[in-house]
Design a protein around this motif. Structure first.
Motif, PDB file in Angstrom:
ATOM      1  N   ILE A   1      -7.835  -5.201   5.731  1.00 24.43           N
ATOM      2  CA  ILE A   1      -6.689  -4.383   5.352  1.00 24.43           C
ATOM      3  C   ILE A   1      -6.864  -2.942   5.840  1.00 24.43           C
ATOM      4  O   ILE A   1      -5.931  -2.331   6.366  1.00 24.43           O
ATOM      5  CB  ILE A   1      -6.483  -4.411   3.828  1.00 24.43           C
ATOM      6  N   GLY A   2      -8.064  -2.401   5.671  1.00 28.64           N
ATOM      7  CA  GLY A   2      -8.312  -1.031   6.120  1.00 28.64           C
ATOM      8  C   GLY A   2      -8.124  -0.865   7.620  1.00 28.64           C
ATOM      9  O   GLY A   2      -7.626   0.171   8.080  1.00 28.64           O
TER      10      GLY A   2
ATOM     11  N   ARG B   1      -4.523  -1.359  -8.306  1.00 28.10           N
ATOM     12  CA  ARG B   1      -3.575  -1.127  -9.389  1.00 28.10           C
ATOM     13  C   ARG B   1      -3.514  -2.301 -10.364  1.00 28.10           C
ATOM     14  O   ARG B   1      -3.173  -2.136 -11.519  1.00 28.10           O
ATOM     15  CB  ARG B   1      -2.182  -0.855  -8.826  1.00 28.10           C
ATOM     16  N   GLY B   2      -3.859  -3.493  -9.906  1.00 27.47           N
ATOM     17  CA  GLY B   2      -3.794  -4.643 -10.790  1.00 27.47           C
ATOM     18  C   GLY B   2      -4.959  -4.732 -11.755  1.00 27.47           C
ATOM     19  O   GLY B   2      -4.876  -5.435 -12.763  1.00 27.47           O
TER      20      GLY B   2
ATOM     21  N   ASN C   1      -2.812   4.882   0.996  1.00 27.41           N
ATOM     22  CA  ASN C   1      -3.724   5.038  -0.134  1.00 27.41           C
ATOM     23  C   ASN C   1      -4.239   3.646  -0.491  1.00 27.41           C
ATOM     24  O   ASN C   1      -3.553   2.862  -1.153  1.00 27.41           O
ATOM     25  CB  ASN C   1      -3.003   5.674  -1.327  1.00 27.41           C
ATOM     26  N   LEU C   2      -5.453   3.335  -0.024  1.00 27.06           N
ATOM     27  CA  LEU C   2      -6.014   2.009  -0.268  1.00 27.06           C
ATOM     28  C   LEU C   2      -6.344   1.784  -1.734  1.00 27.06           C
ATOM     29  O   LEU C   2      -6.590   0.641  -2.134  1.00 27.06           O
ATOM     30  CB  LEU C   2      -7.269   1.803   0.596  1.00 27.06           C
TER      31      LEU C   2
ATOM     32  N   LEU D   1       0.825  -1.209   0.000  1.00 26.37           N
ATOM     33  CA  LEU D   1       0.000   0.000   0.000  1.00 26.37           C
ATOM     34  C   LEU D   1       0.860   1.260   0.000  1.00 26.37           C
ATOM     35  O   LEU D   1       1.789   1.384   0.805  1.00 26.37           O
ATOM     36  CB  LEU D   1      -0.902   0.017   1.240  1.00 26.37           C
ATOM     37  N   PRO D   2       0.579   2.211  -0.881  1.00 24.01           N
ATOM     38  CA  PRO D   2       1.319   3.481  -0.851  1.00 24.01           C
ATOM     39  C   PRO D   2       1.104   4.188   0.497  1.00 24.01           C
ATOM     40  O   PRO D   2      -0.013   4.264   0.999  1.00 24.01           O
ATOM     41  CB  PRO D   2       0.700   4.278  -2.000  1.00 24.01           C
ATOM     42  N   LEU D   3       2.191   4.687   1.067  1.00 25.97           N
ATOM     43  CA  LEU D   3       2.154   5.370   2.370  1.00 25.97           C
ATOM     44  C   LEU D   3       2.855   6.711   2.222  1.00 25.97           C
ATOM     45  O   LEU D   3       4.021   6.772   1.811  1.00 25.97           O
ATOM     46  CB  LEU D   3       2.835   4.514   3.435  1.00 25.97           C
TER      47      LEU D   3
END
Length: 429
Positions: A317-318, A351-352, A345-346, A69-71
């Motif tokens: 995940i959240g 992205r896949g 950024n969930l 996950l982007p952080l």
């Protein structure tokens, strides 16, 4: 609850000093409480638990997903959130320290959470601000509470040197805290019985097929007298079975008047396959993970498998992402901070799926939620010189102000679709 060492202070006020190992091996845990099980079941440790494919898949999937996950670090401004650049962004998003990038650091951190039950990291500070984040081995860390203060003691396993860190300098994400606020529950220990059963079935299955699929047998009939004669008879039967396996012949001789009887359950009658599949469901419950992500599609359909992806982000995940964000915001910026924050950024989980991602970005642009350049930035594409304006569909007008399709035919000037002036003003214009 682990015992406290109480000391009466000279002032008469009682204080408590509690030292609790962050990661306690299962064997030591059992011995501490005097529970020496005599049941012949496999011993559960983190290493042995990871030999169960379902546990391995759960830990690997969750740790890698959260590490992906982007952080980013943000600052609140009057124009909305703004990414923070400089060393803080480098530590949070790129490389927390000189030896690890962000993915490797967070993957290790979450692996500790989903095995032993606790992830720890030390915050290195300089006069200029946050310098680095360093992972801490939970097996080498203990927690000591004196009064209302919590201190983490890290002991180097090679040199034996110990260093104390205040709670404000340690990022700490436990799987689940106990009532004392210091100890924790780990998923491997709490699911030890389910893991033991999975290990036992793995061992039985490997031993069964390693023996050529031949179950334990009992020899019935006139048996020789004496221990030595009995051993020779058993050795003869064993050699006969081994010779039959090597020669790939389905038959082998036994003495006249004797017969071989299977001892124990047939794996099929014991529902071994069903039991092993059920253990996947048990382990998925321990991690609150939808079974489809442990490669169990026995109950999967196109519809519910797709929904499990939504459940994963919303209910698992959240939540873990929020746990790390809250801890980092508190420890990096302090209680009084209101302008800076760390956030995942969930959308990175999407992205896949290229089609879904493009559709979402298109809707964001067409409804004035994203500028074209903001959408391009999410795809790591360069900005366009005319892409900083918010756009919206021009056909959207207030009710009653839509243009008259017969106006042009009657010789009247047609009003633009977005002209909200009254008719008399429009005619005058």
């Amino acid at each position: 609850m682990w015992p406290f060492n109480r000391r009466a202070a000279s002032s008469g006020v009682e204080t408590r000093d509690a030292t609790v190992p962050v990661s306690v091996p299962y064997g030591e845990f059992m011995q501490f409480y005097g529970l020496n099980s005599q049941v012949n079941l496999p011993h559960v440790t983190i290493d042995s638990a990871l030999t169960v494919p379902a546990v391995w898949a759960a830990v690997a999937f969750l740790s890698r997903t959260l590490a992906t996950l982007p952080l980013h670090a943000y600052r609140t401004t009057k124009n909305g959130p703004q990414k923070i650049s400089g060393k803080l962004e480098t530590v949070v998003h790129d490389a927390p320290n000189d030896g690890q990038d962000s993915f490797k650091f967070r993957q290790y951190f979450w692996q500790q959470v989903f095995t032993g039950g606790r992830g720890l990291a030390w915050i290195e500070r300089t006069p200029q601000g946050i310098e680095a984040l360093w992972p801490m081995d939970p097996c080498s860390t203990s927690i000591r509470r004196v009064g209302q203060k919590t201190v983490y003691t890290f002991t180097d396993k090679y040199s034996g040197n110990s260093v104390d860190y205040p709670a404000s300098d340690v990022i700490d994400v436990p799987f689940m805290l106990k009532s004392d606020g210091l100890c924790h529950y780990g998923p491997v220990i709490m699911a030890a019985k389910a893991i033991q059963l999975a290990l036992a079935m793995n061992d039985y299955g490997s031993n069964f097929f390693a023996g050529g699929g031949i179950p334990p047998l009992a020899l019935e009939g006139p048996l020789p007298q004496g221990a030595e004669a009995m051993k020779r008879a058993m050795a003869d039967i064993g050699r006969a079975i081994e010779e039959a396996k090597k020669s790939e012949k389905p038959l082998f001789p036994i003495p006249a008047g004797h017969k071989l009887t299977q001892v124990g359950f047939d794996p099929a009658k014991g529902q071994m396959i069903e039991a092993r599949r059920f253990q996947i469901e048990e382990i998925s419950r321990a991690y609150q993970l939808p079974p489809v992500f442990l490669q169990d599609l026995s109950h999967g359909t196109y519809t519910n498998t797709e929904q499990q992806g939504t459940i994963l982000v919303k209910h698992l995940i959240g939540q873990w992402a929020q746990a790390l964000e809250g801890e980092m915001n508190l420890k990096l910026f302090g209680r009084g901070n209101t302008s800076r924050y760390i956030e995942h950024n969930l959308d990175g989980l999407m992205r896949g799926d290229f089609v879904a991602r493009m559709a979402a970005l298109s809707q964001g642009i067409q409804n004035a939620i994203l500028t074209p350049n903001e959408a391009r930035a999410l795809e790591n594409r360069p900005a366009h010189e005319k892409g900083d304006d918010l756009l919206i569909q021009g056909a959207t007008v207030p009710l009653g102000q839509q243009p008259d399709p017969n106006a042009t035919a009657a010789g009247k000037k047609a009003l633009p679709a977005n002209d909200n002036k009254p008719d008399d003003e429009a005619d005058a214009a």
